[in-house]
Design an enzyme around this catalytic site. Structure first.
Site, short mmCIF file in Angstrom:
data_model
loop_
_atom_site.label_atom_id
_atom_site.label_comp_id
_atom_site.label_asym_id
_atom_site.label_seq_id
_atom_site.Cartn_x
_atom_site.Cartn_y
_atom_site.Cartn_z
N GLY A 15 0.81 -1.22 0.00
CA GLY A 15 0.00 0.00 0.00
C GLY A 15 0.84 1.27 0.00
O GLY A 15 0.83 2.05 -0.96
N ILE A 93 5.88 -5.91 8.55
CA ILE A 93 4.76 -6.81 8.86
C ILE A 93 4.26 -6.52 10.28
O ILE A 93 4.97 -5.92 11.08
CB ILE A 93 5.16 -8.30 8.77
CG1 ILE A 93 6.30 -8.63 9.76
CG2 ILE A 93 5.51 -8.68 7.35
CD1 ILE A 93 6.55 -10.12 9.93
N GLY A 151 -1.03 -4.75 22.37
CA GLY A 151 -0.97 -5.89 21.43
C GLY A 151 0.15 -5.77 20.41
O GLY A 151 0.23 -6.57 19.48
N GLN A 152 1.02 -4.76 20.59
CA GLN A 152 2.09 -4.58 19.59
C GLN A 152 3.46 -4.38 20.26
O GLN A 152 4.23 -3.51 19.86
CB GLN A 152 1.78 -3.38 18.69
CG GLN A 152 0.63 -3.65 17.71
CD GLN A 152 0.61 -2.67 16.55
OE1 GLN A 152 0.92 -1.49 16.73
NE2 GLN A 152 0.24 -3.14 15.37
N TYR A 155 5.98 -5.04 17.44
CA TYR A 155 5.97 -3.99 16.39
C TYR A 155 6.44 -2.65 16.96
O TYR A 155 7.25 -1.95 16.33
CB TYR A 155 4.54 -3.88 15.87
CG TYR A 155 4.33 -2.98 14.67
CD1 TYR A 155 4.68 -3.40 13.39
CD2 TYR A 155 3.74 -1.73 14.83
CE1 TYR A 155 4.45 -2.57 12.29
CE2 TYR A 155 3.50 -0.91 13.74
CZ TYR A 155 3.86 -1.33 12.47
OH TYR A 155 3.63 -0.52 11.38
P1 NDP Z 1 1.62 -3.68 3.15
O1 NDP Z 1 1.35 -4.97 3.83
O2 NDP Z 1 0.68 -3.19 2.12
O3 NDP Z 1 3.06 -3.70 2.52
C1 NDP Z 1 4.14 -4.27 3.20
C2 NDP Z 1 5.11 -4.76 2.17
O4 NDP Z 1 6.20 -5.39 2.85
C3 NDP Z 1 4.51 -5.78 1.22
O5 NDP Z 1 4.63 -5.25 -0.08
C4 NDP Z 1 5.38 -7.02 1.40
O6 NDP Z 1 5.77 -7.59 0.18
C5 NDP Z 1 6.62 -6.47 2.04
N1 NDP Z 1 7.31 -7.46 2.84
C6 NDP Z 1 6.85 -8.09 3.96
N2 NDP Z 1 7.78 -8.95 4.40
C7 NDP Z 1 8.84 -8.87 3.57
C8 NDP Z 1 10.12 -9.50 3.49
N3 NDP Z 1 10.50 -10.43 4.39
N4 NDP Z 1 10.95 -9.18 2.48
C9 NDP Z 1 10.57 -8.26 1.56
N5 NDP Z 1 9.40 -7.62 1.57
C10 NDP Z 1 8.54 -7.92 2.57
O7 NDP Z 1 1.81 -2.62 4.32
P2 NDP Z 1 1.78 -1.03 4.33
O8 NDP Z 1 1.97 -0.47 2.98
O9 NDP Z 1 0.62 -0.62 5.11
O10 NDP Z 1 3.06 -0.72 5.24
C11 NDP Z 1 4.29 -0.24 4.73
C12 NDP Z 1 5.15 0.20 5.91
O11 NDP Z 1 4.48 1.25 6.62
C13 NDP Z 1 5.41 -0.90 6.93
O12 NDP Z 1 6.72 -0.79 7.41
C14 NDP Z 1 4.40 -0.60 8.03
O13 NDP Z 1 4.83 -1.09 9.26
C15 NDP Z 1 4.39 0.91 7.98
N6 NDP Z 1 3.19 1.53 8.55
C16 NDP Z 1 1.95 1.34 7.98
C17 NDP Z 1 0.86 1.97 8.50
C18 NDP Z 1 -0.48 1.85 7.88
O14 NDP Z 1 -1.40 2.51 8.38
N7 NDP Z 1 -0.67 1.10 6.81
C19 NDP Z 1 0.95 2.80 9.70
C20 NDP Z 1 2.28 2.95 10.21
C21 NDP Z 1 3.35 2.32 9.64
P3 NDP Z 1 4.75 -8.41 -0.81
O15 NDP Z 1 3.78 -7.38 -1.32
O16 NDP Z 1 5.61 -8.93 -1.87
O17 NDP Z 1 4.10 -9.44 0.06
#
Ligand code: NDP
Length: 249
Positions: A15, A93, A151-152, A155
Site C-alpha cells: 500500500g 509486517i 498488542g504490539q 511492532y
Molecule cells: P503492506 O502490507 O501493504 O506492505 C508491506 C510490504 O512489505 C509488502 O509489499 C510485502 O511484500 C513487504 N514485505 C513483507 N515482508 C517482507 C520480506 N521479508 N521481504 C521483503 N518484503 C517484505 O503494508 P503497508 O503499505 O501498510 O506498510 C508499509 C510500511 O508502513 C510498513 O513498514 C508498516 O509497518 C508501515 N506503517 C503502515 C501503517 C499503515 O497505516 N498502513 C501505519 C504505520 C506504519 P509483498 O507485497 O511482496 O508481500
C-alpha cells in the site's frame, strides 16, 4: 525529468510502497519496487497498472530478512540501473497479540522484518552513497513506535528501534551528503490497516483531527520531500504523517 536518480523502495508493491513509488517516479527518479520472491504475479500486475499511468516501475524480488538476498538485489539494481542514491526501507509486517500470548516466533518475525532488515538493505548501499557524496535513506517507522500500542510489543519495539537506527546512521552520513530520516505514518488506508478489527479501526479513525485516514500518497509525498536534493539539511529527523492524531516534539 528533474533527475534520474535510482531509488529502491522495499515493499514497493504494498500500500504505502505503491504511493511512495508513484511520488518518486513523478519527481523523476528511476524506481525499483521490491516484492517477495513468491509475489511475482502481484508485482507484475502492479507494474502494469503503473504503466497504464505512464509510469515505468521496475520490479525486483528480495527477502529483506535474508542478507544474501539483499546483497543480490543491490547487485542486480546496480548492474541494470546504476548506483542506488535513494533507499526507502518500507517493507514491514505485523503479528499482533497481547504480550501474554505473544509467541517467540511472532516476536522474532517482526523484529527481523521491521528492524534487523535495516542492516541487510542499508549496509550494501551506504558506503557507495558516501563515496558519491549523495544519498537519501528514509526508514518507515510508525505512530505506534512513537507511543506504543496494546498488542504490539513486537511492532512498537521494532519501530522505535527504526528511529534509533536513523539518528545514529545520520551522524555517519552527514559529512558525506547522505541524509537518513524516519517517516512515521499514522493510520493509512492500506490492507494492513483495513485488516484491523473493524471496531478498533473505526474508533481510531474517529480520533483523527483532520477527519480521515491517510492515503498512501500522503506518506509518499513526505518521503519524496526528504529525498529531494535541496533538502540535505534535514537529517536524523522523524517526520510524523498522521493527521494530527499524535503530536510530539
Ligand atoms: P503492506 O502490507 O501493504 O506492505 C508491506 C510490504 O512489505 C509488502 O509489499 C510485502 O511484500 C513487504 N514485505 C513483507 N515482508 C517482507 C520480506 N521479508 N521481504 C521483503 N518484503 C517484505 O503494508 P503497508 O503499505 O501498510 O506498510 C508499509 C510500511 O508502513 C510498513 O513498514 C508498516 O509497518 C508501515 N506503517 C503502515 C501503517 C499503515 O497505516 N498502513 C501505519 C504505520 C506504519 P509483498 O507485497 O511482496 O508481500
Amino acid at each position: 525529468m528533474k533527475n534520474q536518480r535510482v531509488a529502491v523502495v522495499t515493499g514497493g508493491i504494498g500500500g504505502i510502497g505503491q504511493g511512495t513509488s508513484r511520488c518518486l517516479l513523478r519527481s523523476g527518479h528511476r524506481v525499483v519496487a521490491t516484492h517477495l520472491p513468491a509475489e511475482t504475479e502481484k508485482a507484475k500486475a502492479v507494474q502494469q497498472a503503473f504503466a497504464s499511468e505512464d509510469l515505468n516501475l521496475e520490479i525486483m524480488p528480495v527477502d529483506i530478512t535474508d542478507v544474501g538476498s539483499c546483497t543480490q538485489l543491490v547487485e542486480e539494481v546496480e548492474a541494470k540501473l546504476g548506483t542506488i542514491s535513494v533507499l526507502i526501507n518500507n517493507a514491514g509486517i505485523t503479528r499482533d497479540s497481547s504480550f501474554k500470548k505473544l509467541t517467540k516466533a511472532n516476536w522474532d518475525a517482526v523484529l527481523q522484518t521491521n528492524l534487523a532488515s535495516l542492516y541487510n538493505m542499508t549496509h550494501p548501499v551506504f558506503e557507495k552513497m558516501c563515496a558519491q557524496k549523495f544519498g537519501r535513506v528514509v526508514n518507515i517507522s510508525s505512530i505506534n513506535g512513537q507511543k506504543g500500542a496494546f498488542g504490539q510489543t513486537n511492532y512498537s519495539a521494532a519501530k522505535a528501534g527504526v528511529h534509533g537506527f536513523s539518528m545514529a546512521l545520520a551522524q555517519e552520513g552527514a559529512k558525506h551528503g547522505v541524509t537518513v530520516n524516519t517517516v512515521s505514518p499514522g493510520y493509512i488506508q492500506t490492507e494492513m490497516v483495513m485488516a484491523m478489527p473493524e471496531h478498533i479501526r473505526l474508533a481510531a479513525e474517529a480520533q483523527i483531527p483532520v477527519g480521515r485516514v491517510g492515503l498512501p500518497e500522503d506518506i509518499g509525498r513526505a518521503i519524496d520531500f526528504l529525498c529531494d536534493e535541496r533538502n540535505g539539511y534535514i537529517t536524523g529527523a522523524n517526520l510524523p504523517v498522521n493527521g494530527g492524531i499524535y503530536m510530539s516534539f
